[in-house]
Design a protein around this motif. Structure first.
Motif, mmCIF file in Angstrom:
data_model
loop_
_atom_site.group_PDB
_atom_site.id
_atom_site.type_symbol
_atom_site.label_atom_id
_atom_site.label_comp_id
_atom_site.label_asym_id
_atom_site.label_seq_id
_atom_site.Cartn_x
_atom_site.Cartn_y
_atom_site.Cartn_z
ATOM 1 N N ILE A 1 8.456 -1.852 4.737
ATOM 2 C CA ILE A 1 7.705 -0.740 4.148
ATOM 3 C C ILE A 1 6.470 -0.491 5.009
ATOM 4 C CG2 ILE A 1 6.393 0.018 2.136
ATOM 5 C CD1 ILE A 1 8.287 -1.773 0.461
ATOM 6 N N ASP A 2 6.343 0.754 5.512
ATOM 7 C CA ASP A 2 5.215 1.047 6.395
ATOM 8 C C ASP A 2 4.159 1.965 5.779
ATOM 9 O OD1 ASP A 2 6.719 3.355 6.376
ATOM 10 O OD2 ASP A 2 6.760 3.592 8.552
ATOM 11 N N ARG A 3 4.396 2.415 4.548
ATOM 12 C CA ARG A 3 3.419 3.286 3.871
ATOM 13 C C ARG A 3 3.333 2.903 2.397
ATOM 14 N NH1 ARG A 3 5.611 8.693 3.863
ATOM 15 N NH2 ARG A 3 7.582 7.636 4.123
ATOM 16 N N LEU A 4 2.115 2.958 1.866
ATOM 17 C CA LEU A 4 1.921 2.649 0.444
ATOM 18 C C LEU A 4 2.691 3.594 -0.458
ATOM 19 C CD1 LEU A 4 -1.865 1.729 0.174
ATOM 20 C CD2 LEU A 4 0.093 0.235 -0.200
ATOM 21 N N ALA A 5 2.888 4.826 -0.004
ATOM 22 C CA ALA A 5 3.598 5.810 -0.818
ATOM 23 C C ALA A 5 5.029 5.366 -1.149
ATOM 24 C CB ALA A 5 3.625 7.155 -0.106
ATOM 25 N N LEU A 6 5.557 4.438 -0.372
ATOM 26 C CA LEU A 6 6.918 3.944 -0.604
ATOM 27 C C LEU A 6 6.972 2.805 -1.628
ATOM 28 C CD1 LEU A 6 8.159 3.920 3.101
ATOM 29 C CD2 LEU A 6 8.573 5.665 1.349
ATOM 30 N N VAL A 7 5.802 2.439 -2.164
ATOM 31 C CA VAL A 7 5.719 1.304 -3.088
ATOM 32 C C VAL A 7 5.453 1.795 -4.504
ATOM 33 C CG1 VAL A 7 4.479 -0.821 -3.648
ATOM 34 C CG2 VAL A 7 4.820 -0.170 -1.257
ATOM 35 N N ARG A 8 6.369 1.452 -5.417
ATOM 36 C CA ARG A 8 6.115 1.737 -6.829
ATOM 37 C C ARG A 8 5.201 0.668 -7.396
ATOM 38 N NH1 ARG A 8 8.804 0.482 -11.745
ATOM 39 N NH2 ARG A 8 10.509 -0.486 -10.643
ATOM 40 N N ARG A 9 5.520 -0.620 -7.126
ATOM 41 C CA ARG A 9 4.691 -1.735 -7.551
ATOM 42 C C ARG A 9 4.777 -2.833 -6.491
ATOM 43 N NH1 ARG A 9 3.842 1.497 -11.024
ATOM 44 N NH2 ARG A 9 3.686 1.234 -13.260
ATOM 45 N N ALA A 10 3.641 -3.521 -6.279
ATOM 46 C CA ALA A 10 3.611 -4.734 -5.459
ATOM 47 C C ALA A 10 2.799 -5.760 -6.241
ATOM 48 C CB ALA A 10 2.978 -4.466 -4.096
ATOM 49 N N TYR A 11 3.348 -6.955 -6.349
ATOM 50 C CA TYR A 11 2.722 -8.023 -7.137
ATOM 51 C C TYR A 11 2.529 -9.255 -6.271
ATOM 52 C CZ TYR A 11 4.408 -5.362 -11.176
ATOM 53 O OH TYR A 11 4.658 -4.381 -12.111
ATOM 54 N N ILE A 12 1.443 -9.979 -6.518
ATOM 55 C CA ILE A 12 1.360 -11.329 -5.996
ATOM 56 C C ILE A 12 1.888 -12.221 -7.115
ATOM 57 C CG2 ILE A 12 -1.074 -11.666 -6.655
ATOM 58 C CD1 ILE A 12 -1.225 -13.448 -4.059
ATOM 59 N N ASN B 1 3.648 -15.609 -3.206
ATOM 60 C CA ASN B 1 4.420 -14.613 -2.472
ATOM 61 C C ASN B 1 4.176 -13.218 -3.050
ATOM 62 O OD1 ASN B 1 5.746 -16.344 -0.603
ATOM 63 N ND2 ASN B 1 7.061 -17.039 -2.275
ATOM 64 N N ILE B 2 4.392 -12.206 -2.216
ATOM 65 C CA ILE B 2 4.233 -10.824 -2.674
ATOM 66 C C ILE B 2 5.605 -10.208 -2.852
ATOM 67 C CG2 ILE B 2 3.372 -8.536 -2.056
ATOM 68 C CD1 ILE B 2 0.971 -9.934 -0.778
ATOM 69 N N SER B 3 5.850 -9.688 -4.055
ATOM 70 C CA SER B 3 7.113 -9.007 -4.328
ATOM 71 C C SER B 3 6.840 -7.512 -4.416
ATOM 72 C CB SER B 3 7.748 -9.525 -5.623
ATOM 73 O OG SER B 3 6.894 -9.270 -6.713
ATOM 74 N N VAL B 4 7.838 -6.724 -4.011
ATOM 75 C CA VAL B 4 7.650 -5.276 -3.930
ATOM 76 C C VAL B 4 8.805 -4.568 -4.629
ATOM 77 C CG1 VAL B 4 7.435 -3.307 -2.370
ATOM 78 C CG2 VAL B 4 6.472 -5.509 -1.719
ATOM 79 N N LEU B 5 8.448 -3.574 -5.438
ATOM 80 C CA LEU B 5 9.432 -2.662 -6.022
ATOM 81 C C LEU B 5 9.228 -1.324 -5.325
ATOM 82 C CD1 LEU B 5 8.884 -3.565 -9.777
ATOM 83 C CD2 LEU B 5 10.667 -4.419 -8.248
#
Length: 171
Positions: free
Chosen positions: A142-153, A158-162
């Motif tokens: 993922i190279d842009r925040l706009a592509l992230v619905r949610r990111a969690y630590i 670890n960081i998980s990304v939706l």
């Protein structure tokens, strides 16, 4: 003691410290380290959970002391290892049985990005810079925040990304 001389078997299996003192010391050290690791946060812990790391460190130390003879008794070391494992099992059971205590006794995930926007207060709380977060996102393609619905630590650091769902006309 010569290699061929028999060991003092009674000294190996007799308590050199009162068992109640071992339980008290083991419990006190467990809770002190548990609280310190909770305050330190999850970021520096790595992929092990706080409780996992605590148990490994304490059991290794307790077992080493029992084996090296610093207690002068294997029984002392066995009791201390039992205390440490007992607290770990008890905390897991309590958190499972009483979800209200989960917040106090275990770490939950924390949202860092919501719908493409950084949650700066959570980044600050976890001491994560925007550059570090973006590096983690790039590792997940993922190279842009706009592509992230949610990111969690997560609790383990670890960081998980939706990913955000793509709309019909956009790429």
């Amino acid at each position: 003691m010569d290699f061929f001389t028999s060991p003092d078997w009674s000294g190996i299996f007799m308590f050199s410290v009162p068992p109640l003192e071992i339980v008290a010391r083991g419990s006190l050290m467990y809770w002190c380290i548990f609280v310190l690791l909770r305050v330190a946060g999850r970021r520096d812990i790595g992929s092990l959970g706080v409780a996992d790391m605590l148990v490994l460190v304490l059991i290794a130390d307790a077992a080493q002391n029992g084996m090296a003879g610093e207690y002068t008794s294997v029984a002392d070391g066995v009791i201390l290892v039992g205390v440490i494992v007992g607290w770990t099992v008890l905390i897991d059971r309590v958190v499972y049985s009483i979800p209200a205590l989960s917040k106090a006794l275990s770490l939950n995930h924390i949202c860092l990005v919501r719908d493409g926007a950084l949650i700066r207060s959570n980044l600050r709380r976890e001491a994560i810079t925007e550059e570090e977060l973006m590096g983690e996102l790039r590792q997940q393609g993922i190279d842009r925040l706009a592509l992230v619905r949610r990111a969690y630590i997560e609790a383990d650091g670890n960081i998980s990304v939706l990913r955000a769902e793509r709309t019909a006309g956009k790429r």
